[in-house]
Design a protein around this motif. Structure first.
Motif, PDB file in Angstrom:
ATOM      1  N   LEU A   1     -19.333  32.040  40.879  1.00 23.15           N
ATOM      2  CA  LEU A   1     -18.158  31.925  41.738  1.00 23.15           C
ATOM      3  C   LEU A   1     -18.518  31.243  43.053  1.00 23.15           C
ATOM      4  O   LEU A   1     -17.775  30.379  43.545  1.00 23.15           O
ATOM      5  CB  LEU A   1     -17.571  33.313  42.009  1.00 23.15           C
ATOM      6  N   LEU A   2     -19.669  31.605  43.617  1.00 25.09           N
ATOM      7  CA  LEU A   2     -20.107  30.973  44.863  1.00 25.09           C
ATOM      8  C   LEU A   2     -20.368  29.485  44.662  1.00 25.09           C
ATOM      9  O   LEU A   2     -19.997  28.656  45.508  1.00 25.09           O
ATOM     10  CB  LEU A   2     -21.370  31.666  45.391  1.00 25.09           C
ATOM     11  N   LEU A   3     -20.985  29.139  43.539  1.00 27.60           N
ATOM     12  CA  LEU A   3     -21.266  27.730  43.253  1.00 27.60           C
ATOM     13  C   LEU A   3     -19.976  26.948  42.986  1.00 27.60           C
ATOM     14  O   LEU A   3     -19.925  25.733  43.220  1.00 27.60           O
ATOM     15  CB  LEU A   3     -22.204  27.621  42.051  1.00 27.60           C
ATOM     16  N   ILE A   4     -18.951  27.621  42.489  1.00 28.92           N
ATOM     17  CA  ILE A   4     -17.655  26.972  42.268  1.00 28.92           C
ATOM     18  C   ILE A   4     -16.984  26.656  43.605  1.00 28.92           C
ATOM     19  O   ILE A   4     -16.383  25.586  43.787  1.00 28.92           O
ATOM     20  CB  ILE A   4     -16.747  27.868  41.406  1.00 28.92           C
ATOM     21  N   ILE A   5     -17.108  27.567  44.556  1.00 29.20           N
ATOM     22  CA  ILE A   5     -16.406  27.421  45.832  1.00 29.20           C
ATOM     23  C   ILE A   5     -17.096  26.406  46.750  1.00 29.20           C
ATOM     24  O   ILE A   5     -16.412  25.728  47.542  1.00 29.20           O
ATOM     25  CB  ILE A   5     -16.281  28.794  46.518  1.00 29.20           C
ATOM     26  N   ILE A   6     -18.404  26.273  46.667  1.00 25.61           N
ATOM     27  CA  ILE A   6     -19.141  25.360  47.565  1.00 25.61           C
ATOM     28  C   ILE A   6     -18.582  23.937  47.532  1.00 25.61           C
ATOM     29  O   ILE A   6     -18.289  23.360  48.593  1.00 25.61           O
ATOM     30  CB  ILE A   6     -20.644  25.385  47.252  1.00 25.61           C
ATOM     31  N   PRO A   7     -18.428  23.290  46.352  1.00 25.77           N
ATOM     32  CA  PRO A   7     -17.863  21.933  46.362  1.00 25.77           C
ATOM     33  C   PRO A   7     -16.424  21.879  46.864  1.00 25.77           C
ATOM     34  O   PRO A   7     -15.996  20.864  47.428  1.00 25.77           O
ATOM     35  CB  PRO A   7     -17.959  21.494  44.894  1.00 25.77           C
ATOM     36  N   GLN A   8     -15.661  22.955  46.687  1.00 27.23           N
ATOM     37  CA  GLN A   8     -14.304  22.991  47.219  1.00 27.23           C
ATOM     38  C   GLN A   8     -14.327  22.921  48.746  1.00 27.23           C
ATOM     39  O   GLN A   8     -13.524  22.218  49.365  1.00 27.23           O
ATOM     40  CB  GLN A   8     -13.598  24.268  46.762  1.00 27.23           C
ATOM     41  N   ILE A   9     -15.269  23.643  49.330  1.00 26.28           N
ATOM     42  CA  ILE A   9     -15.408  23.647  50.786  1.00 26.28           C
ATOM     43  C   ILE A   9     -15.780  22.257  51.303  1.00 26.28           C
ATOM     44  O   ILE A   9     -15.195  21.755  52.268  1.00 26.28           O
ATOM     45  CB  ILE A   9     -16.469  24.679  51.208  1.00 26.28           C
ATOM     46  N   LEU A  10     -16.734  21.630  50.652  1.00 25.45           N
ATOM     47  CA  LEU A  10     -17.197  20.314  51.098  1.00 25.45           C
ATOM     48  C   LEU A  10     -16.118  19.253  50.915  1.00 25.45           C
ATOM     49  O   LEU A  10     -15.940  18.374  51.759  1.00 25.45           O
ATOM     50  CB  LEU A  10     -18.464  19.922  50.335  1.00 25.45           C
ATOM     51  N   ALA A  11     -15.372  19.329  49.806  1.00 32.38           N
ATOM     52  CA  ALA A  11     -14.357  18.318  49.519  1.00 32.38           C
ATOM     53  C   ALA A  11     -13.183  18.396  50.478  1.00 32.38           C
ATOM     54  O   ALA A  11     -12.463  17.407  50.662  1.00 32.38           O
ATOM     55  CB  ALA A  11     -13.853  18.478  48.085  1.00 32.38           C
ATOM     56  N   GLY A  12     -12.989  19.545  51.115  1.00 35.12           N
ATOM     57  CA  GLY A  12     -11.847  19.703  52.004  1.00 35.12           C
ATOM     58  C   GLY A  12     -12.106  19.342  53.436  1.00 35.12           C
ATOM     59  O   GLY A  12     -11.158  19.257  54.231  1.00 35.12           O
ATOM     60  N   ASN A  13     -13.375  19.091  53.811  1.00 31.07           N
ATOM     61  CA  ASN A  13     -13.626  18.804  55.224  1.00 31.07           C
ATOM     62  C   ASN A  13     -14.776  17.820  55.417  1.00 31.07           C
ATOM     63  O   ASN A  13     -14.550  16.623  55.538  1.00 31.07           O
ATOM     64  CB  ASN A  13     -13.914  20.108  55.981  1.00 31.07           C
ATOM     65  N   THR A  14     -16.001  18.310  55.419  1.00 32.04           N
ATOM     66  CA  THR A  14     -17.132  17.462  55.809  1.00 32.04           C
ATOM     67  C   THR A  14     -17.346  16.289  54.868  1.00 32.04           C
ATOM     68  O   THR A  14     -17.836  15.239  55.298  1.00 32.04           O
ATOM     69  CB  THR A  14     -18.423  18.304  55.880  1.00 32.04           C
ATOM     70  N   LEU A  15     -16.997  16.430  53.595  1.00 33.18           N
ATOM     71  CA  LEU A  15     -17.168  15.328  52.643  1.00 33.18           C
ATOM     72  C   LEU A  15     -15.816  14.812  52.143  1.00 33.18           C
ATOM     73  O   LEU A  15     -15.737  14.212  51.075  1.00 33.18           O
ATOM     74  CB  LEU A  15     -18.026  15.775  51.450  1.00 33.18           C
ATOM     75  N   PHE A  16     -14.774  15.037  52.925  1.00 33.97           N
ATOM     76  CA  PHE A  16     -13.450  14.555  52.539  1.00 33.97           C
ATOM     77  C   PHE A  16     -13.418  13.032  52.437  1.00 33.97           C
ATOM     78  O   PHE A  16     -12.911  12.462  51.464  1.00 33.97           O
ATOM     79  CB  PHE A  16     -12.417  15.053  53.553  1.00 33.97           C
ATOM     80  N   ALA A  17     -13.986  12.349  53.424  1.00 34.24           N
ATOM     81  CA  ALA A  17     -13.970  10.874  53.430  1.00 34.24           C
ATOM     82  C   ALA A  17     -14.719  10.279  52.234  1.00 34.24           C
ATOM     83  O   ALA A  17     -14.177   9.401  51.542  1.00 34.24           O
ATOM     84  CB  ALA A  17     -14.537  10.352  54.745  1.00 34.24           C
ATOM     85  N   PRO A  18     -15.959  10.712  51.935  1.00 36.37           N
ATOM     86  CA  PRO A  18     -16.634  10.175  50.745  1.00 36.37           C
ATOM     87  C   PRO A  18     -15.896  10.499  49.444  1.00 36.37           C
ATOM     88  O   PRO A  18     -15.836   9.660  48.539  1.00 36.37           O
ATOM     89  CB  PRO A  18     -18.008  10.841  50.786  1.00 36.37           C
ATOM     90  N   CYS A  19     -15.348  11.713  49.351  1.00 37.71           N
ATOM     91  CA  CYS A  19     -14.611  12.089  48.133  1.00 37.71           C
ATOM     92  C   CYS A  19     -13.332  11.275  47.991  1.00 37.71           C
ATOM     93  O   CYS A  19     -12.946  10.905  46.875  1.00 37.71           O
ATOM     94  CB  CYS A  19     -14.299  13.582  48.156  1.00 37.71           C
ATOM     95  N   LEU A  20     -12.670  10.989  49.109  1.00 38.48           N
ATOM     96  CA  LEU A  20     -11.475  10.156  49.055  1.00 38.48           C
ATOM     97  C   LEU A  20     -11.825   8.743  48.617  1.00 38.48           C
ATOM     98  O   LEU A  20     -11.096   8.127  47.823  1.00 38.48           O
ATOM     99  CB  LEU A  20     -10.789  10.129  50.421  1.00 38.48           C
ATOM    100  N   ARG A  21     -12.933   8.230  49.115  1.00 40.45           N
ATOM    101  CA  ARG A  21     -13.373   6.897  48.691  1.00 40.45           C
ATOM    102  C   ARG A  21     -13.678   6.890  47.193  1.00 40.45           C
ATOM    103  O   ARG A  21     -13.368   5.924  46.483  1.00 40.45           O
ATOM    104  CB  ARG A  21     -14.600   6.474  49.494  1.00 40.45           C
ATOM    105  N   LEU A  22     -14.287   7.966  46.706  1.00 44.73           N
ATOM    106  CA  LEU A  22     -14.550   8.083  45.277  1.00 44.73           C
ATOM    107  C   LEU A  22     -13.248   8.136  44.487  1.00 44.73           C
ATOM    108  O   LEU A  22     -13.141   7.535  43.409  1.00 44.73           O
ATOM    109  CB  LEU A  22     -15.382   9.334  45.004  1.00 44.73           C
ATOM    110  N   MET A  23     -12.241   8.825  45.019  1.00 41.77           N
ATOM    111  CA  MET A  23     -10.943   8.888  44.355  1.00 41.77           C
ATOM    112  C   MET A  23     -10.299   7.505  44.283  1.00 41.77           C
ATOM    113  O   MET A  23      -9.764   7.110  43.236  1.00 41.77           O
ATOM    114  CB  MET A  23     -10.026   9.863  45.114  1.00 41.77           C
ATOM    115  N   VAL A  24     -10.348   6.757  45.395  1.00 36.62           N
ATOM    116  CA  VAL A  24      -9.782   5.407  45.409  1.00 36.62           C
ATOM    117  C   VAL A  24     -10.517   4.514  44.419  1.00 36.62           C
ATOM    118  O   VAL A  24      -9.905   3.728  43.684  1.00 36.62           O
ATOM    119  CB  VAL A  24      -9.849   4.816  46.835  1.00 36.62           C
TER     120      VAL A  24
END
Length: 523
Positions: free
Chosen positions: A257-280
């Motif tokens: 459960l902790l490992l599931i939540i970690i990427p959710q945390i990163l995708a919503g803030n500190t790594l939002f820009a890289p993840c958005l670029r990956l989405m595009v």
């Protein structure tokens, strides 16, 4: 007689037609004036817009929490605590003055909505829709970033101008079309839905497959659906609220459960820009649209702050993971044999350390009682909470700096009188020390300066970490004292809580003060 009446009716009809025409013209003009006024405010005063937005949803959330019934009717929360909780959820701060299990399921759903509409992904998406879609094909474009690739005596630098998207040219051949902005809006919507709905589904599936975790919720009377959706939206929004009193301490051994939540945390803030670029990039591969290719090639032309170049994304990713690894190593080195982790296996301790490190920046979820950690870790967390989400080591060329444009004179004059963020934090800490000076005298072990500083930085960084309050630290034992799971601020006076409400809102808007204090020279 009949003829006279017909003449009067004809004149009356003519007058009504004239009046209706004028009224329609006035209404149309008023609508256009309101539209252009709203456009001007949104594009020239984004700070004002966001202040109104967060204030409105916070008070609306307070009113709804007040109307809805609590889970525990014997312990009615005060109006200030309800307002504090609403502001904390809408600013994704997760500072708490009440225990989460005091709220009913309906109130938890309301807090879920507040966290959803207060998260950075939703706010940025809403801003893009307002400034790009609602007001036609003219947008504000940061010419300074575009001119970094140009040179010439007649180039305009350091200004923001309104130009039709179809007339904006880059490097003489590329231009931004309205459908490019629409494509970015679509990518953001897909990202928003995938992260929140996908995260909720994954957590829900975990609860179904792991009876022990589901059993914990059943004993507390919390449904799996509300827990999954609430936790997912809180994690993606980097709020930090969990619908159980113990936060994630109760799930510290559930490593998956902790490992599931970690990427959710990163995708919503500190790594939002890289993840958005990956989405595009993914949408470009799937749809083959040229608009996504343009967005990837010229992210600065869109004027959307979460779009970064590939180089900037790489440096940001390296910085984020460097911070996480450094914190994890220090946490394991200093807390491996601590009382907080004594019942955990080695693997569980490593995963727990990773989880704590990922949350220290902005999320605020915790698997341990922070007051039991060493002072070194708490100081480290204070620094991590202060750092903005997109802090990164990014070497820049001197040539780029030399081409940066001059700011507007009025804006420069205003910035000369703005304090730095550290100055505001110092002011807030001093104000709270004044409001809580009596408690600092009678209860110095709980009400010490560092605990107040930690709470203020956590609220300013919209993190939610707190060292809490312990009856064991009372100088004189009080039989009526009762430990609670909410944060340290829950024991503050009403004035102190009001100040922290201001700190949370101020911290949510800190992006507008990143350049504050530059005119102050320390020699």
């Amino acid at each position: 007689m009949v003829h006279s009446l017909l003449v009067v009716l004809k004149k009356l009809r003519t007058f009504c037609t004239y009046l209706a025409t004028k009224l329609f013209s006035f209404t149309k003009s008023a609508r256009q004036s309101m539209k252009y006024s709203l456009q001007f405010i949104c594009q020239n005063n984004p700070l004002f817009v966001q202040v109104i937005y967060f204030t409105s949803i916070s008070f609306a959330g307070y009113a709804a929490l007040k109307v809805l019934k609590q889970r525990d009717k014997s312990d009615i929360l005060s109006d200030l605590d309800l307002l504090f909780t609403s502001v904390s959820a809408s600013t994704v701060s997760s500072m708490a003055t009440a225990e989460m299990e005091d709220f009913s399921s309906t109130q938890l759903w309301l807090l879920t909505i507040l966290m959803l509409v207060g998260g950075e992904v939703f706010i940025s998406m809403l801003g893009l829709y307002l400034t790009r879609s609602q007001f036609g094909n003219s947008v504000y474009v940061d010419i300074e970033s575009i001119n970094s690739t140009k040179s010439g005596p007649n180039s305009t630098q350091g200004t923001k101008v309104t130009v039709p998207l179809s007339e904006l040219h880059l490097e003489g051949k590329n231009h931004v079309e309205p459908k490019t902005i629409e494509s970015l809006s679509y990518a953001l919507l897909v990202y928003f839905l995938v992260t929140n709905l996908g995260s909720s589904l994954v957590i829900y599936l975990y609860l179904i497959l792991v009876p022990d975790a589901q059993g914990v919720l059943e004993r507390k009377g919390i449904g799996s659906v509300i827990f999954s959706v609430f936790t997912a939206i809180s994690s993606v929004g980097n709020c930090g609220f969990i619908p159980v009193n113990e936060n994630m301490v109760i799930f510290q051994k559930n490593t998956i459960l902790l490992l599931i939540i970690i990427p959710q945390i990163l995708a919503g803030n500190t790594l939002f820009a890289p993840c958005l670029r990956l989405m595009v990039w993914s949408l470009k591969k799937i749809t083959g649209k040229e608009e996504y290719h343009f967005i990837l090639k010229h992210p600065e032309a869109i004027g959307y702050k979460h779009l970064m170049s590939g180089r900037e994304c790489v440096y940001l990713i390296l910085t984020v993971f460097s911070f996480i690894i450094t914190q994890t190593i220090l946490f394991c080195s200093l807390e491996w044999s601590s009382e907080a982790l004594q019942e955990m296996s080695s693997y569980q301790k490593i995963v727990g350390a990773l989880f704590q490190s990922a949350n220290a920046r902005h999320a605020g979820e915790s698997i341990v009682d922070l007051s039991s950690l060493s002072s070194v870790i708490l100081v480290l967390y204070t620094i991590m909470m202060y750092l903005p989400g997109y802090t990164s080591f990014l070497p820049k060329d001197d040539e780029h700096h030399s081409k940066s444009g001059m700011k507007d004179k009025r804006r420069r004059l205003l910035e000369n009188w703005i304090f730095s963020q550290l100055s505001y934090l110092a002011i807030f800490v001093m104000l709270i020390c004044i409001t809580e000076r009596e408690a600092m005298t009678t209860d110095p072990l709980n009400f010490n300066v560092f605990s107040i500083l930690f709470e203020v930085v956590s609220a300013y960084g919209n993190v939610g970490f707190s060292v809490g309050y312990s009856c064991k630290r009372l100088r004189n034992h009080d039989v009526h004292c009762k430990d609670a799971s909410y944060g340290f601020v829950g024991k503050w006076s009403g004035k102190g809580k009001v100040i922290l409400i201001i700190v949370m809102i101020f911290g949510r808007l800190k992006a507008f003060n990143m350049k504050g204090g530059r005119a102050w020279k320390l020699r």
